[in-house]
Design a protein around this motif. Structure first.
Motif, PDB file in Angstrom:
ATOM      1  N   ALA A  92      -3.684   9.738   2.231  1.00 38.75           N
ATOM      2  CA  ALA A  92      -3.504   9.644   3.681  1.00 38.75           C
ATOM      3  C   ALA A  92      -3.113   8.209   4.009  1.00 38.75           C
ATOM      4  O   ALA A  92      -3.901   7.284   3.843  1.00 38.75           O
ATOM      5  CB  ALA A  92      -4.788  10.046   4.399  1.00 38.75           C
ATOM      6  N   ASP A  93      -1.852   8.028   4.435  1.00 38.02           N
ATOM      7  CA  ASP A  93      -1.335   6.677   4.685  1.00 38.02           C
ATOM      8  C   ASP A  93      -1.452   6.358   6.174  1.00 38.02           C
ATOM      9  O   ASP A  93      -0.615   6.774   6.967  1.00 38.02           O
ATOM     10  CB  ASP A  93       0.122   6.582   4.217  1.00 38.02           C
ATOM     11  CG  ASP A  93       0.638   5.141   4.264  1.00 38.02           C
ATOM     12  OD1 ASP A  93      -0.103   4.236   4.704  1.00 38.02           O
ATOM     13  OD2 ASP A  93       1.800   4.926   3.856  1.00 38.02           O
ATOM     14  N   GLU A  94      -2.473   5.620   6.531  1.00 32.86           N
ATOM     15  CA  GLU A  94      -2.735   5.288   7.935  1.00 32.86           C
ATOM     16  C   GLU A  94      -2.544   6.516   8.828  1.00 32.86           C
ATOM     17  O   GLU A  94      -1.747   6.482   9.767  1.00 32.86           O
ATOM     18  CB  GLU A  94      -1.825   4.136   8.378  1.00 32.86           C
ATOM     19  CG  GLU A  94      -1.932   2.957   7.414  1.00 32.86           C
ATOM     20  CD  GLU A  94      -1.359   1.658   7.990  1.00 32.86           C
ATOM     21  OE1 GLU A  94      -1.512   1.452   9.193  1.00 32.86           O
ATOM     22  OE2 GLU A  94      -0.788   0.888   7.220  1.00 32.86           O
ATOM     23  N   PRO A  95      -3.306   7.570   8.565  1.00 31.62           N
ATOM     24  CA  PRO A  95      -3.038   8.860   9.212  1.00 31.62           C
ATOM     25  C   PRO A  95      -3.303   8.870  10.709  1.00 31.62           C
ATOM     26  O   PRO A  95      -2.886   9.802  11.394  1.00 31.62           O
ATOM     27  CB  PRO A  95      -3.999   9.819   8.502  1.00 31.62           C
ATOM     28  CG  PRO A  95      -5.113   8.951   8.020  1.00 31.62           C
ATOM     29  CD  PRO A  95      -4.472   7.634   7.672  1.00 31.62           C
ATOM     30  N   LYS A 140       0.827  -1.214   0.000  1.00 31.58           N
ATOM     31  CA  LYS A 140       0.000   0.000   0.000  1.00 31.58           C
ATOM     32  C   LYS A 140       0.859   1.262   0.000  1.00 31.58           C
ATOM     33  O   LYS A 140       0.669   2.151  -0.830  1.00 31.58           O
ATOM     34  CB  LYS A 140      -0.930   0.006   1.226  1.00 31.58           C
ATOM     35  CG  LYS A 140      -1.798  -1.249   1.341  1.00 31.58           C
ATOM     36  CD  LYS A 140      -2.670  -1.238   2.581  1.00 31.58           C
ATOM     37  CE  LYS A 140      -1.922  -1.242   3.912  1.00 31.58           C
ATOM     38  NZ  LYS A 140      -1.154  -2.468   4.210  1.00 31.58           N
ATOM     39  N   THR A 141       1.797   1.322   0.953  1.00 29.00           N
ATOM     40  CA  THR A 141       2.641   2.518   1.040  1.00 29.00           C
ATOM     41  C   THR A 141       3.500   2.668  -0.214  1.00 29.00           C
ATOM     42  O   THR A 141       3.675   3.774  -0.730  1.00 29.00           O
ATOM     43  CB  THR A 141       3.532   2.446   2.302  1.00 29.00           C
ATOM     44  OG1 THR A 141       2.683   2.413   3.449  1.00 29.00           O
ATOM     45  CG2 THR A 141       4.448   3.647   2.398  1.00 29.00           C
ATOM     46  N   THR A 142       4.003   1.552  -0.720  1.00 28.59           N
ATOM     47  CA  THR A 142       4.824   1.632  -1.927  1.00 28.59           C
ATOM     48  C   THR A 142       4.015   2.175  -3.100  1.00 28.59           C
ATOM     49  O   THR A 142       4.514   2.980  -3.899  1.00 28.59           O
ATOM     50  CB  THR A 142       5.408   0.240  -2.267  1.00 28.59           C
ATOM     51  OG1 THR A 142       6.142  -0.237  -1.134  1.00 28.59           O
ATOM     52  CG2 THR A 142       6.327   0.304  -3.470  1.00 28.59           C
TER      53      THR A 142
HETATM   54 NI    NI Z   1       2.332   1.088   4.742  1.00 30.10          NI
END
Ligand code: NI
Ligand SMILES: Nc1ncnc2c1ncn2[C@@H]1O[C@H](COP(=O)(O)OP(=O)(O)OP(=O)(O)O)[C@@H](O)[C@H]1O
Length: 326
Positions: free
Chosen positions: A179-182, A49-51
């Motif tokens: 928003a990455d796991e904000p 996901k983050t990538t």
């Molecule tokens: Ni991640």
């Protein structure tokens, strides 16, 4: 909601390549987001996901990370071919990202007023006074009072810091917010507040949004669409309504079954048995087959194609066929 596509990712592949190993982090992701639409990107840890998010921002750390294939079309232009200058412009007024840890974005030795003003002055042609007015107004919108303008980040609680980061992300009126796991790094009691702020502003400013989370409940409350990631692929995607009504991929079903039910305190979490595959050495065929209770011979051999229009899923069988197969 309008139907103009603002972002379209086609067949994205990202690897982290070191002398010892090659991590296949993203393996052919395709997705699109329309103007004003919010997409929940869900998956277990290590799913990519983050990538995927960093690829959109053109911030995949190189080395060891490298986009090896695919297209990322934002407003009609493939970001992969951007110059560094074009990237800075895109990150200044096109796409903003909120990271899990607020301190990734804040400078500990500057007051929050100074750093927010600097963002405005770098990207907008406004006077200092007008810039400061805009900063204070947006801070108020997220619930940070004007008298905190000259405070340093360490003087803020985690939740307040994340509000400052939200302000920073929105100051330049991005068209897309990632928003990455904000709220993961925040106290449970204030997670909902911070999510509400993000969600309200997304609607208010008619931004598109990608919300990365492990929490299917949050997606249901916040997003129009959902994409489920597994081992660097999107294995199911569609409107929240469609996917939550009838999940078509066994993995998605497993995720829903693993949510503890509120009305039954004794209900045990039902995790999907087995563990996520090692991205250095992915299974043959369908990446989910080692954990799939419906596995057939073809699943070990062939990677399924994405099926369905609108509501898509990456599986050789429809679930009802599987139920017949046993
Ligand atoms: Ni991640
Ligand atoms: N800098 C890096 N170097 C090497 N491998 C990396 C790097 N960053 C991520 N990876 C690997 O890439 C894969 C995808 O990681 P990624 O962080 O994108 O997943 P994620 O879905 O965001 O997970 P999480 O929910 O834990 O944040 C994982 O196998 C991870 O170990």
């Amino acid at each position: 909601m309008e139907n103009t596509k603002i972002l379209e990712i086609n067949n994205l592949h990202v690897q982290y390549i070191t002398e010892e190993e090659t991590v296949n982090a993203v393996n052919g992701v395709s997705l699109s987001i329309c103007k004003g639409e919010s997409l929940g990107l869900v998956g277990e840890t290590g799913a990519g996901k983050t990538t995927t998010a960093l690829s959109i921002m053109q911030l995949v750390p190189y080395p060891p990370g490298i986009i090896t294939d695919g297209e990322i079309i934002f407003e009609g232009k493939d970001l992969i071919f951007n110059t560094e200058r074009e990237n800075q412009e895109m990150r200044g007024n096109g796409i903003s990202m909120i990271f899990q840890d607020p301190m990734t974005s804040l400078n500990p030795i500057m007051t929050i007023g100074e750093q927010l003003l600097e963002v405005v002055l770098t990207h907008k042609k406004v006077t200092r006074e007008e810039g400061k007015r805009q900063v204070i107004e947006l801070l108020k919108t997220v619930g940070v009072k004007e008298d905190r303008y000259n405070d340093y980040p360490h003087q803020f609680s985690g939740g307040m810091k994340q509000r400052v980061v939200i302000t920073m992300a929105l100051l330049c009126n991005p068209k897309l917010l990632i928003a990455d796991e904000p709220t993961t790094a925040l106290d449970v009691t204030i997670q909902a507040q911070v999510l509400d702020i993000i969600s309200d502003l997304q609607v208010k400013f008619n931004m598109s949004m990608i919300l990365i989370t492990h929490d299917l409940g949050v997606v249901a409350e916040t997003c129009d669409k959902v994409a489920i990631m597994y081992a660097g692929e999107i294995i199911e995607a569609g409107t929240v309504e469609d996917v939550y009504t009838v999940a078509k991929h066994p993995y998605t079903r497993g995720l829903f079954e693993s949510i503890p039910k509120l009305d039954d305190k004794n209900e045990k979490l039902v995790p999907i048995s087995g563990s996520t595959p090692n991205a250095v050495d992915l299974p043959s065929g369908c990446y989910f087959h080692p954990r799939c209770k419906y596995k057939q011979e073809i699943c070990e051999r062939e990677s399924p194609t994405l099926k369905g229009e609108g509501h898509q899923y990456k599986c050789h069988f429809s679930l009802f066929e599987k139920e017949e197969l046993g």
